[in-house]
Design a protein around this motif. Structure first.
Motif, PDB file in Angstrom:
ATOM      1  N   GLY A  94       6.032  27.288   6.576  1.00  0.00           N
ATOM      2  CA  GLY A  94       6.594  27.431   5.234  1.00  0.00           C
ATOM      3  C   GLY A  94       8.073  27.171   5.084  1.00  0.00           C
ATOM      4  O   GLY A  94       8.633  27.490   4.033  1.00  0.00           O
ATOM      5  N   ALA A  95       8.733  26.609   6.065  1.00  0.00           N
ATOM      6  CA  ALA A  95      10.168  26.322   5.903  1.00  0.00           C
ATOM      7  C   ALA A  95      10.384  25.441   4.680  1.00  0.00           C
ATOM      8  O   ALA A  95       9.591  24.543   4.385  1.00  0.00           O
ATOM      9  CB  ALA A  95      10.715  25.627   7.154  1.00  0.00           C
TER      10      ALA A  95
ATOM     11  N   TYR B  16      13.494  10.733   5.366  1.00  0.00           N
ATOM     12  CA  TYR B  16      13.710  11.634   6.498  1.00  0.00           C
ATOM     13  C   TYR B  16      12.664  11.376   7.570  1.00  0.00           C
ATOM     14  O   TYR B  16      11.565  10.881   7.284  1.00  0.00           O
ATOM     15  CB  TYR B  16      13.566  13.102   6.055  1.00  0.00           C
ATOM     16  N   GLU B  17      12.988  11.781   8.781  1.00  0.00           N
ATOM     17  CA  GLU B  17      11.953  11.833   9.814  1.00  0.00           C
ATOM     18  C   GLU B  17      10.995  12.959   9.442  1.00  0.00           C
ATOM     19  O   GLU B  17      11.432  14.062   9.081  1.00  0.00           O
ATOM     20  CB  GLU B  17      12.576  12.104  11.187  1.00  0.00           C
ATOM     21  N   ASN B  18       9.714  12.672   9.528  1.00  0.00           N
ATOM     22  CA  ASN B  18       8.700  13.679   9.212  1.00  0.00           C
ATOM     23  C   ASN B  18       8.461  14.533  10.446  1.00  0.00           C
ATOM     24  O   ASN B  18       7.461  14.396  11.149  1.00  0.00           O
ATOM     25  CB  ASN B  18       7.425  12.983   8.742  1.00  0.00           C
ATOM     26  N   SER B  19       9.438  15.398  10.693  1.00  0.00           N
ATOM     27  CA  SER B  19       9.378  16.249  11.874  1.00  0.00           C
ATOM     28  C   SER B  19      10.120  17.541  11.554  1.00  0.00           C
ATOM     29  O   SER B  19      11.315  17.519  11.254  1.00  0.00           O
ATOM     30  CB  SER B  19      10.037  15.526  13.055  1.00  0.00           C
ATOM     31  N   CYS B  20       9.415  18.646  11.573  1.00  0.00           N
ATOM     32  CA  CYS B  20      10.041  19.925  11.262  1.00  0.00           C
ATOM     33  C   CYS B  20      10.963  20.333  12.415  1.00  0.00           C
ATOM     34  O   CYS B  20      10.549  20.312  13.576  1.00  0.00           O
ATOM     35  CB  CYS B  20       8.968  20.997  11.070  1.00  0.00           C
ATOM     36  N   PRO B  21      12.207  20.716  12.112  1.00  0.00           N
ATOM     37  CA  PRO B  21      13.116  21.103  13.191  1.00  0.00           C
ATOM     38  C   PRO B  21      12.676  22.363  13.930  1.00  0.00           C
ATOM     39  O   PRO B  21      13.167  22.639  15.027  1.00  0.00           O
ATOM     40  CB  PRO B  21      14.466  21.312  12.488  1.00  0.00           C
ATOM     41  N   HIS B  22      11.731  23.107  13.366  1.00  0.00           N
ATOM     42  CA  HIS B  22      11.266  24.325  14.039  1.00  0.00           C
ATOM     43  C   HIS B  22      10.421  23.997  15.265  1.00  0.00           C
ATOM     44  O   HIS B  22      10.683  24.484  16.356  1.00  0.00           O
ATOM     45  CB  HIS B  22      10.473  25.185  13.044  1.00  0.00           C
ATOM     46  N   ARG B  23       9.410  23.158  15.100  1.00  0.00           N
ATOM     47  CA  ARG B  23       8.498  22.856  16.213  1.00  0.00           C
ATOM     48  C   ARG B  23       8.336  21.366  16.482  1.00  0.00           C
ATOM     49  O   ARG B  23       7.462  20.981  17.259  1.00  0.00           O
ATOM     50  CB  ARG B  23       7.114  23.450  15.918  1.00  0.00           C
ATOM     51  N   SER B  24       9.117  20.552  15.805  1.00  0.00           N
ATOM     52  CA  SER B  24       9.034  19.096  15.992  1.00  0.00           C
ATOM     53  C   SER B  24       7.631  18.548  15.733  1.00  0.00           C
ATOM     54  O   SER B  24       7.126  17.706  16.493  1.00  0.00           O
ATOM     55  CB  SER B  24       9.501  18.695  17.395  1.00  0.00           C
TER      56      SER B  24
ATOM     57  N   PRO C 158       4.808  17.220  12.414  1.00  0.00           N
ATOM     58  CA  PRO C 158       4.840  16.721  11.032  1.00  0.00           C
ATOM     59  C   PRO C 158       4.771  17.866  10.016  1.00  0.00           C
ATOM     60  O   PRO C 158       4.203  18.924  10.280  1.00  0.00           O
ATOM     61  CB  PRO C 158       3.601  15.828  10.955  1.00  0.00           C
ATOM     62  N   LEU C 159       5.336  17.610   8.850  1.00  0.00           N
ATOM     63  CA  LEU C 159       5.512  18.664   7.851  1.00  0.00           C
ATOM     64  C   LEU C 159       4.293  18.883   6.965  1.00  0.00           C
ATOM     65  O   LEU C 159       4.056  20.001   6.500  1.00  0.00           O
ATOM     66  CB  LEU C 159       6.694  18.312   6.933  1.00  0.00           C
ATOM     67  N   GLU C 160       3.525  17.837   6.705  1.00  0.00           N
ATOM     68  CA  GLU C 160       2.565  17.924   5.608  1.00  0.00           C
ATOM     69  C   GLU C 160       1.197  18.462   6.046  1.00  0.00           C
ATOM     70  O   GLU C 160       0.811  18.345   7.213  1.00  0.00           O
ATOM     71  CB  GLU C 160       2.386  16.558   4.928  1.00  0.00           C
ATOM     72  N   TRP C 161       0.462  19.036   5.113  1.00  0.00           N
ATOM     73  CA  TRP C 161      -0.892  19.505   5.379  1.00  0.00           C
ATOM     74  C   TRP C 161      -1.927  18.583   4.755  1.00  0.00           C
ATOM     75  O   TRP C 161      -3.087  18.612   5.105  1.00  0.00           O
ATOM     76  CB  TRP C 161      -1.084  20.937   4.905  1.00  0.00           C
ATOM     77  N   GLN C 162      -1.498  17.764   3.815  1.00  0.00           N
ATOM     78  CA  GLN C 162      -2.363  16.721   3.275  1.00  0.00           C
ATOM     79  C   GLN C 162      -1.535  15.441   3.205  1.00  0.00           C
ATOM     80  O   GLN C 162      -0.316  15.510   3.006  1.00  0.00           O
ATOM     81  CB  GLN C 162      -2.846  17.071   1.865  1.00  0.00           C
ATOM     82  N   PRO C 163      -2.184  14.293   3.340  1.00  0.00           N
ATOM     83  CA  PRO C 163      -1.425  13.041   3.332  1.00  0.00           C
ATOM     84  C   PRO C 163      -0.539  12.921   2.092  1.00  0.00           C
ATOM     85  O   PRO C 163      -0.978  13.190   0.973  1.00  0.00           O
ATOM     86  CB  PRO C 163      -2.518  11.964   3.331  1.00  0.00           C
ATOM     87  N   ASP C 164       0.696  12.541   2.303  1.00  0.00           N
ATOM     88  CA  ASP C 164       1.649  12.253   1.225  1.00  0.00           C
ATOM     89  C   ASP C 164       1.993  13.465   0.362  1.00  0.00           C
ATOM     90  O   ASP C 164       2.492  13.308  -0.752  1.00  0.00           O
ATOM     91  CB  ASP C 164       1.138  11.106   0.338  1.00  0.00           C
TER      92      ASP C 164
END
Ligand code: FES
Length: 105
Positions: free
Chosen positions: A69-70, A37-45, A47-53
């Motif tokens: 938290g989505a 997937y693209e690492n982009s949250c549809p809420h705010r465009s 990246p999703l993660e808080w720590q690498p990988d």
């Protein structure tokens, strides 16, 4: 097509982030299938993660956005909880040849 990575040794429910030509991607293995997937949250465009990988929730049941938290289904990218419910992560087409994941961006 270009090689994204070699997935020999990639564990069940392992996740990995990539940056390819300015695009952030995330790869996850679930029930012996790979999902990209693209690492982009549809809420705010963002990246999703808080720590690498690290892209899954604590129970490793869903992909989780660290910001609000989505939760997203691993196999479809559909958001089932959070501020972007019914929206989806953007799937990135790929081919798997042997242990190689190939993409065409
Ligand atoms: S930025 Fe992902 S849930 Fe808000």
């Amino acid at each position: 097509m270009r090689e994204l990575c070699d997935v020999s040794g990639f564990d069940e429910l392992q996740t990995k982030g990539f940056e390819v030509e300015g695009k952030n991607l995330l790869l996850v293995k679930h029930r012996d299938e790979f999902y990209l997937y693209e690492n982009s949250c549809p809420h705010r465009s963002i990246p999703l993660e808080w720590q690498p990988d690290q892209f899954l929730d604590f129970e490793k049941t869903f992909i989780q956005c660290a910001t609000h938290g989505a939760l997203f289904k691993i196999d479809t990218g559909e958001c089932i909880a959070g501020p972007c419910v019914a929206d989806s992560l953007t799937a990135v087409p790929f081919q798997k040849q042997g242990n190689r994941i190939l993409i065409d961006l």
